[in-house]
Design a protein around this motif. Structure first.
Motif, PDB file in Angstrom:
ATOM      1  N   PHE A 309      18.016   4.997  41.069  1.00  0.00           N
ATOM      2  CA  PHE A 309      18.493   3.592  41.339  1.00  0.00           C
ATOM      3  C   PHE A 309      19.254   2.717  39.989  1.00  0.00           C
ATOM      4  N   ARG A 310      18.684   3.100  38.917  1.00  0.00           N
ATOM      5  CA  ARG A 310      19.368   2.587  37.672  1.00  0.00           C
ATOM      6  C   ARG A 310      20.428   3.201  37.342  1.00  0.00           C
ATOM      7  N   ALA A 311      20.716   4.820  37.715  1.00  0.00           N
ATOM      8  CA  ALA A 311      21.666   5.181  37.381  1.00  0.00           C
ATOM      9  C   ALA A 311      22.926   4.887  38.341  1.00  0.00           C
ATOM     10  N   ALA A 312      22.607   4.549  39.609  1.00  0.00           N
ATOM     11  CA  ALA A 312      23.339   4.028  40.733  1.00  0.00           C
ATOM     12  C   ALA A 312      24.154   2.991  40.408  1.00  0.00           C
ATOM     13  N   ARG A 313      23.501   1.780  39.800  1.00  0.00           N
ATOM     14  CA  ARG A 313      24.042   0.843  39.365  1.00  0.00           C
ATOM     15  C   ARG A 313      24.988   0.951  38.128  1.00  0.00           C
ATOM     16  N   ARG A 314      24.729   1.778  37.241  1.00  0.00           N
ATOM     17  CA  ARG A 314      25.600   1.999  36.160  1.00  0.00           C
ATOM     18  C   ARG A 314      26.867   2.764  36.522  1.00  0.00           C
ATOM     19  N   ILE A 315      26.733   3.664  37.156  1.00  0.00           N
ATOM     20  CA  ILE A 315      27.863   4.593  37.636  1.00  0.00           C
ATOM     21  C   ILE A 315      28.915   3.365  38.512  1.00  0.00           C
ATOM     22  N   GLY A 367      12.677   0.257  40.579  1.00  0.00           N
ATOM     23  CA  GLY A 367      14.083   0.688  40.554  1.00  0.00           C
ATOM     24  C   GLY A 367      15.100  -0.577  40.620  1.00  0.00           C
ATOM     25  N   GLY A 368      14.411  -2.118  41.187  1.00  0.00           N
ATOM     26  CA  GLY A 368      15.145  -3.021  41.214  1.00  0.00           C
ATOM     27  C   GLY A 368      15.883  -3.313  42.521  1.00  0.00           C
ATOM     28  N   THR A 369      15.412  -2.727  43.680  1.00  0.00           N
ATOM     29  CA  THR A 369      16.062  -2.923  44.931  1.00  0.00           C
ATOM     30  C   THR A 369      16.107  -4.421  45.516  1.00  0.00           C
TER      31      THR A 369
END
Length: 568
Positions: A309-315, A367-369
């Motif tokens: 989830f954290r990588a999703a936001r960054r990408i 993860g910040g959903t």
């Protein structure tokens, strides 16, 4: 030869790590001596993405540019969350996936959940509806209302939302192939209730690319569905500002057997394709990107999911800013709904599923959903009972109100292990995106069967690991119980199908069939002009009570059908 955009990102990530000499000394002396003394033989620890899991993570596992790649909550690149105060300001929306039997059955369940504290509606539809068939079609026999609510016309939508104020609650609809039709029904329903379209909020899934990849529910060739998504995108951007016209879904990709990194890579690739679609339609990226949302799976490997989830936001933030030139911060904020995993639920010892769902829900929150659906313990057997769905909702409420997890923004930020996993996830996703780009984009990759084959091979390896006892599933291949007692499950009465068919016949007798034919003819003409937005024409058909199959059949006539490629 110059590196591609994604190759350059991989290179930057790899260069951000240095060898940790203290860790290497400890591993080769203290740990090695202990293992020799105790006779311990190191196992091969991996996660679903085949990342090798070390026995210990240290300061050396933090990238040297940690402050840059982390940022602060509510600031680029949004690794730590899209909102500055996250759940301190507002808890995530609690949505329980609802829909079964007749519209009245579903209306009753929705009101039951609202009375128990649900803060957002989420509608599931049955198989006939998902494929664009009416309840009286021979293909629908035995399936009406079984895996979701049946909707054949606007009249059914009116019954689902009877007594529910659409201006005061957001609605998520899990519908893909006929998404434009169900969206039109919701818009027309709001207008009939006297609610202006600029006041309604919610999301329609609509992500057809993942249907070709994973769920296999389509009506037309890909290009025709992409056109419909384009038309929803444009219409919603111009007329329904609070409506998320697409929820790009990784959930079903994961349910089909993908790894976490594949779920993320293929979902983001779909999302970037829809960004290209909007730009090709003449829209500025900052005008429509803020209304795109995502839908992810939260599976059982706790830390892997949080890192995903954290990588999703960054990408997403990085690519929107650096590749697409987005300037509006809201365009770069990846907002997502999460559903706990369905494939980790077991029919054996089903009460164990409460524990699995709790772990997965906690990963989603950490993860910040932005919103969350928790599966019910009995869903490996059937659609959930009232009792089971209440336990699933209470699981979220206990996490929110009792655990303390929601008190701190990104509490695992800076964790040696989580930060390394996040960077590894990011690197692996960029490698997949580069491969897809070299194949000519995600649509070509799907048509060639590349994505489908990658998922199938991962799923096969996972099953072998379970059968070989490399992966333990409690109650399935370890701690097995003989002669388990059956549980009470929800059963859909066959009368639901009979009632729906009877009502549909009455509708067709009593509506203005001349107006129906006229609106369908106008839609047929509009479909033959690529430059015409189809949403107003579909809404006109819906308003006249044309059925989902009648509208879908016009598309089948104009666009034809599609068969997927062989992958083996």
């Amino acid at each position: 030869m110059q590196n591609s955009f994604y190759e350059e990102k991989v290179s930057q990530i790899q260069k951000s790590f240095k060898i940790d000499e203290k860790y290497e000394r400890w591993k080769n002396s203290t740990l090695a001596d202990w293992n020799k003394k105790t006779g311990y033989r190191e196992k091969n620890y991996t996660n679903s993405s085949d990342f090798k899991i070390k026995e210990l993570y240290t300061r050396g596992d933090l990238p040297e540019n940690l402050d840059e790649v982390l940022g602060m909550p509510g600031e680029y690149p949004y690794t730590r969350g899209v909102y500055p105060n996250m759940y301190r300001g507002k808890l995530w929306t609690m949505r329980m996936f609802s829909g079964f039997g007749t519209p009245e059955d579903t209306n009753k369940r929705l009101k039951y959940l609202i009375s128990n504290g649900e803060t957002g509606l989420s509608i599931a539809f049955d198989m006939p509806t998902l494929y664009g068939y009416d309840c009286d079609n021979p293909r629908a026999e035995g399936e009406v209302g079984k895996c979701g609510v049946n909707v054949s016309s606007l009249a059914d939508m009116e019954r689902i939302f009877d007594g529910i104020d659409l201006s005061k609650i957001s609605t998520s609809m899990t519908i893909n192939a006929p998404a434009a039709i169900l969206t039109a029904m919701y818009f027309v329903l709001a207008q009939k209730k006297g609610v202006n379209l600029d006041r309604i909020s919610g999301t329609v899934q609509a992500d057809i690319l993942k249907e070709y990849i994973a769920q296999k529910e389509w009506m037309y060739p890909p290009e025709a569905h992409i056109r419909l998504i384009r038309d929803m995108l444009v219409y919603s951007t111009e007329n329904v500002p609070k409506w998320n016209y697409i929820s790009v879904s990784g959930y079903h990709i994961r349910e089909a057997g993908s790894s976490a990194v594949q779920e993320l890579a293929f979902t983001l690739a779909d999302g970037f394709y829809y960004i290209d679609t909007g730009i090709d339609a003449g829209l500025d990226v900052d005008k429509f990107a803020p209304r795109m949302s995502f839908f992810f799976n939260s599976s059982i490997n706790f830390f892997e999911e949080i890192a995903k989830f954290r990588a999703a936001r960054r990408i997403w933030a990085t690519v929107l800013k650096e590749k697409y030139g987005a300037k509006n911060p809201r365009s770069m904020q990846l907002k997502f709904h999460t559903q706990t995993s369905g494939y980790t639920l077991t029919w054996q010892q089903p009460l164990n599923n409460i524990v699995r769902t709790t772990i997965e829900a906690m990963a989603a929150v950490l993860g910040g959903t932005q919103s969350l659906h928790t599966n019910s313990y009995d869903e490996a057997w059937a659609l959930p009972t009232d009792e089971a769905v209440k336990v699933a909702l209470r699981t979220q409420q206990i996490i929110a109100e009792e655990s303390g997890i929601a008190d701190v923004i990104d509490p695992l930020g800076g964790s040696y292990y989580v930060e390394r996993l996040t960077s590894e996830m990011e690197e692996a996703v960029y490698k997949y995106l580069d491969e897809i780009e070299k194949m000519g984009g995600i649509l070509n990759a799907v048509k060639k069967g590349y994505i489908q084959k990658e998922i199938a091979e991962t799923s096969y390896r996972k099953q072998l690991r379970i059968e070989n006892m490399d992966d333990i599933v409690v109650g399935v291949n370890k701690y097995v119980e003989e002669d388990e007692k059956p549980i009470n499950i929800l059963k859909i009465d066959e009368i639901a199908e009979k009632n729906q068919v009877k009502r549909l016949k009455e509708l067709k007798r009593n509506r203005n069939n001349e107006m129906v034919s006229r609106s369908l003819d106008k839609l047929r003409d509009a479909m033959q002009d690529e430059n015409v937005n189809l949403m107003p024409y579909i809404m006109d058909c819906v308003r006249n009570y044309a059925t989902i199959e009648e509208i879908s059949n016009v598309g089948r006539e104009i666009f034809g059908e599609w068969k997927e490629p062989k992958i083996y």
